[in-house]
Design a protein around this motif. Sequence first.
Motif, short mmCIF file in Angstrom:
data_model
loop_
_atom_site.label_atom_id
_atom_site.label_comp_id
_atom_site.label_asym_id
_atom_site.label_seq_id
_atom_site.Cartn_x
_atom_site.Cartn_y
_atom_site.Cartn_z
N PRO A 1 1.90 4.02 -1.24
CA PRO A 1 1.13 4.07 0.01
C PRO A 1 0.92 2.67 0.57
N VAL A 2 0.80 2.59 1.87
CA VAL A 2 0.63 1.32 2.57
C VAL A 2 -0.45 1.48 3.65
N CYS A 3 -1.37 0.50 3.71
CA CYS A 3 -2.28 0.39 4.86
C CYS A 3 -1.52 -0.37 5.95
N TYR A 4 -1.27 0.30 7.07
CA TYR A 4 -0.33 -0.27 8.05
C TYR A 4 -0.93 -1.43 8.84
N ALA B 1 -7.94 4.75 6.31
CA ALA B 1 -8.02 5.85 7.27
C ALA B 1 -6.69 6.58 7.25
N THR B 2 -6.74 7.89 7.37
CA THR B 2 -5.52 8.70 7.31
C THR B 2 -4.49 8.22 8.33
N GLU B 3 -4.93 7.93 9.53
CA GLU B 3 -4.00 7.53 10.60
C GLU B 3 -3.48 6.12 10.41
N ASN B 4 -4.01 5.40 9.42
CA ASN B 4 -3.54 4.02 9.18
C ASN B 4 -2.64 3.94 7.95
N ILE B 5 -2.24 5.09 7.41
CA ILE B 5 -1.45 5.11 6.18
C ILE B 5 0.01 5.36 6.50
N THR B 6 0.88 4.53 5.97
CA THR B 6 2.31 4.78 5.96
C THR B 6 2.81 4.59 4.53
N VAL B 7 4.11 4.59 4.32
CA VAL B 7 4.60 4.59 2.94
C VAL B 7 5.85 3.72 2.81
N ILE B 8 6.08 3.31 1.58
CA ILE B 8 7.39 2.85 1.13
C ILE B 8 7.96 3.99 0.30
N ALA B 9 8.98 4.67 0.83
CA ALA B 9 9.58 5.82 0.16
C ALA B 9 10.82 5.35 -0.59
N VAL B 10 10.94 5.77 -1.84
CA VAL B 10 12.03 5.29 -2.71
C VAL B 10 12.84 6.49 -3.19
N LEU B 11 14.14 6.39 -3.04
CA LEU B 11 15.06 7.37 -3.62
C LEU B 11 15.86 6.66 -4.69
N ASP C 1 0.80 -7.22 9.10
CA ASP C 1 -0.60 -7.06 8.69
C ASP C 1 -0.76 -5.79 7.84
N SER C 2 0.26 -5.49 7.02
CA SER C 2 0.26 -4.28 6.19
C SER C 2 0.07 -4.67 4.73
N TRP C 3 -0.62 -3.79 3.98
CA TRP C 3 -1.00 -4.12 2.61
C TRP C 3 -0.67 -2.97 1.66
N THR C 4 -0.27 -3.33 0.45
CA THR C 4 -0.07 -2.34 -0.62
C THR C 4 -1.08 -2.61 -1.73
N TYR C 5 -1.36 -1.54 -2.46
CA TYR C 5 -2.25 -1.65 -3.62
C TYR C 5 -1.80 -0.59 -4.62
N CYS C 6 -0.75 -0.91 -5.38
CA CYS C 6 -0.14 0.04 -6.31
C CYS C 6 0.01 -0.65 -7.66
N VAL D 1 1.88 15.04 -1.24
CA VAL D 1 2.65 14.04 -0.50
C VAL D 1 2.25 14.14 0.97
N ASN D 2 1.06 13.71 1.25
CA ASN D 2 0.50 13.77 2.59
C ASN D 2 -0.45 12.59 2.75
N ARG D 3 -0.57 12.08 3.95
CA ARG D 3 -1.34 10.84 4.15
C ARG D 3 -2.80 10.97 3.75
N LYS D 4 -3.39 12.16 3.90
CA LYS D 4 -4.80 12.28 3.55
C LYS D 4 -5.01 12.15 2.04
N PHE D 5 -4.00 12.53 1.25
CA PHE D 5 -4.08 12.33 -0.19
C PHE D 5 -3.63 10.92 -0.58
N LEU D 6 -2.60 10.41 0.10
CA LEU D 6 -2.10 9.07 -0.22
C LEU D 6 -3.18 8.02 0.01
N MET D 7 -4.00 8.21 1.05
CA MET D 7 -5.11 7.28 1.30
C MET D 7 -6.05 7.25 0.11
#
Length: 871
Positions: A681-684, A690-700, A635-640, A652-658
Amino acid sequence: MSEARKRQQPYDAGERDSRSRTGSPPRKIQRLETAPYPATPEEHAQMDVAVLEEGVLQAFLGQESLSTPTDIAPFLMTRIVETAERLHPTYLQRPEAKALLTTEDGLLNELQEAWNKKSFAHIRDLAILQQVKTVFPSKEDLERERHHGDYAAWTTPYKGDEHMAFIKKINLLYNRRGRELHSHHVVLTQSSGTGKSRMLHEVSRHTFTVIFNIGNWVTGWPDVEISSYLACSYVEGRYANRPACFLTALFIKLSAMDFNSPSELTEFLGYGDPGKRSQREAFFDSVLRAAKESQQQFAGREEEKLNKAASGLISKLSKLTPDRKAVELLLAFDDATDLALRDMWNSWNTFQMFRKVFYYLHDQPIFHVFVTATGFKSVTKVRPFEPKSSSSVYQDITHYDHAPITFGGYDQFAMSLTEGQSLDDATTMDYMLSLGRPLFKLRYDNGTRAAKRDIVQFAEYKLLNGQKATEDAYANMAPLATRLPLEFNALNDIGRYAEKQLVESHMRLCFTTVPETNKMYTVAPSEPILVEAATCIMVDKEGLKDYTAVDVLNILLVDGYISGDRGVLVCMLLMLLARDQACHVPRIPSKGLYFHTLVPVTKFLASLFVDGHKATVLGAQAYEGGPSLEEAFKDSWTYCTHFVKVEDHTVVNRKFLMRLMARGAGILCADGQLGIDVIIPVCYKGKTLATENITVIAVLSKNVAHLRKPRNALFANMDPYYAGIFSADHPGDIPIIKLVLNVGAKSAVFACPSPWKRPAEPESGCTSKGVPLSQQHFRLFAAGLSHEVFRPVQDIDEGTWSEVVSPDPLWDTYGLAYCDEHTVHMGRRLTPCARSDPGHWATFFPLDSTVNDIAVDVASTIDDETEDGDA
C-alpha cells in the motif's frame, strides 16, 4: 577569539576551566576512546553536510560556543546520531544526549572542537556513540524488572472478553458427556506473552478456581513445593497415588474454608499477588502435609477417598452458586510443561497419573486445564492420544480427550486510528506497542527507565529465546518467520517440528490444532514490536554478516521446512531488504526506533534496483507527455515492514489496504488472485490515512527461465479494477506502479516498457486528462536475480539466490549431471507428458519431427518476443 567568548566556553582544549565548581585545581581530561567509524572521507563529508542542513543549527552557524543556548549541544549530538547509520539510537533522544554530555568527561570538549571545524568525523569515531551488538537482558535484570513489568500484568485493569469466552468453552466441553470421554480436562496452548495466566486469574473471579504454577523459572510465580511433590519420575505403582492424595487433601481443606464467592477464594489464594505469597504458601503447605500423611493410608482406595472429598466440596460450592448448571470447580495447572516430562527409564509421567485420577472424577462437575506455552510438541505429550491402554481404567472402551484449545490475549490494548489521521501516528512507540500481545505494552508502561529504553532489545531476547540467531536453527528461522507469511510443511516431520519449536520458543502464534493428525495451524504475528526486533536482527549493522536472510530462506525451502511459491517468497524478501536499506537512518529522534519509519516511494524503488537503473526507474512514464514516476510520486510514502497472507479476495481493496498500512503490513494475495501476487500500500499525496489517498505497488512474480522481456499481457492482467483495488466509480486520477519480476531468468534484464501513446481523440472511459484508466500505470520489468539488477542481491550471494528459486530437484535428479543414460530414460517414462522431450511421449504416442519443430518455434517466439507483443 575575544576574552568574553573564551569565558563562555566550559572547556578549553582538553582541560576544564581554571577551577572546578568545588574550587579544586583543574584536572586533565582524558581523550575518549575511539573506534574507527566505517565510512570514507567522502561519506563523512556528506554526513557533515546533512548535520548542518538542519534549520535549527543553521541559525547558530556563526556562533563559536555551544554553551548558549544550553540545548544547542544536545541538539547537535542528536543530529549527528540521526544522520549516521551505526551510532547508538539511544542518543536520538535529547534528554539522553544531554545526560551523556553531562556525565562523560571530555565529550562536550570534543563536540566543541568538531563544531569549530564543522567536521564531525571524530565524533562518529567515539566508541561510546557507536552502535553496539544486542546484549540480551541477564536473568538478574529480568528478576529486577519482574515487579515492574510482569506484576503489572496482574494489577493493570483487564481488557477484553477472552475470560468469559473461556468459561463458555469449558462449560461446552463439560457438557459433551459420555463414557467414551476419558475425563474432563483440556490443554490450553498458546505462545508466550499472550496473557494466558492473567486470563485464568480473571476466570477465577467468576468460577471457583484453584490455580497452581508448576513452572520453575525466574519470571513466573512457581509453587515450588507443589511442583517438587508432583513433578517427579513415575513408575506405575510407585508414587502413583500422589496426585490422588494431593487433590483429596486439597478438596478437604477447601471444604473447611470460609468463603462465599469465587472472588473471595481467589483473594485468599492470592495467585500472582506477592503480598499474599506467604499466606498462599502456608495454605498449600498444609495441603501437602495432609497429602503426605495419607499417602500410605490410601493405597488401593484412592478413587473412594477422592470422590468422597470431591462430593463434599461440590456440595458446598453448589449451595453458593445454585443457578450454575455445569462446571462448579476449575483446577488450572499453569506452566504445566514439567508435568509431561519423563526420564528414559519410566514410561509414566505426572500428567498421565493426573489423567488417571481425572477418570475417577468423571461424574463430578470439576474441570481441569493444563496451560503451556510450549507448542504442540509438548501438547502431544500432555494430551496423549491413547485409544486403549493397559491400565484397568480403560478396560475395552475406546476413549478420547478434548482437543487442545488456543485461547490468549491479542490486540487487547490496541489504540484505534481513524480515517484522516496521519500515517506518522502509526509509527509511534505507544501505538506500536498497543498492537499484539499484552506482554510488551505492560512492560513498557510499567517498567523502569531502563526497561523502556531497551524494549526492542527485550523483544529480540524473546524472539530468539535468549540465544544468538547463529547458535540455534530455529532461532535462525524466527526473524524471517516473523516478517514473511511462511507456510510450514505439514506433510513431513521436519516441517511440523519446526512449527512447534517456533510456537514454543520464538513467539509464533498457534491458530488451532488437529490432534488426531498431529497437525497445528500457526501464523506469524502481525506485531510491530516483534517485526522491529526481527529487522534489527536481519540487518547487518556491523558488517559481521551474522544473519543472511537468503541463506535462511534457502535452508527452509531446500530442506523442506516450508512450502509455497519460491518466486513469490523471493520477491517479498527483496522488497523487505530494499526497504531496510532505505530506512536504516531513523528520521524521528523521539521514537528511538530504527526501522519503523515511513519511506518515500522513490527512495524505496531506488533501494530495490541498482544505481545504474535509477534514472530509468524514476524517469519512467505511464503515457507519452505525462509526468515521470519521480514527479507523480514525489510526495508518496510506503510503510511496509512485513507481509501477511490474506485469505479473502475482497481484502484487496483500498479501504482494507489503508488499515493494513496502520500495522506496517503489505499483503500476499489469496490463492487464485488473478494477475497480482504481492501488494504494497502507498499513501499517494502526503501522509493522510484516507481511502481516496491510497494507491499500490502491485507485484507479479514469475519464476521461469524463458521470460526475459516485458510482455503487455502480463501488465494488462494486473488490472486494479478487476482485482478490486479500485472501485468501479474511481475516477482514475491516482496512478499505480506495476512490477513484473521474473526471478527465474538466467540472465539479468531490466526494462521499462514504452509509455502509452495518447490518441488524437480522447476515448471513452478516460480521466480528465484524456488518459484511459488502464493507462494510469507505471510499468517496470526485471528478470534474473543478479547484483546487476537488484540492490539487495550481493555478488557473493548470487549463487544462493539462484538456488532459492530453483525448482524442486526432481528434474535435476533425472538430469545428466547426476544420472546415467538408463536412469534418465526410465525417469522420462515414469513422467509421461511432463516435458516436450520425445522420451516423455515415446511409449504411447511418439512425436514426429513436425511436433518437435512446433516446440522449437514456440520457445523461440517466447524468447524473441518484443516488449510491445502480447502473448
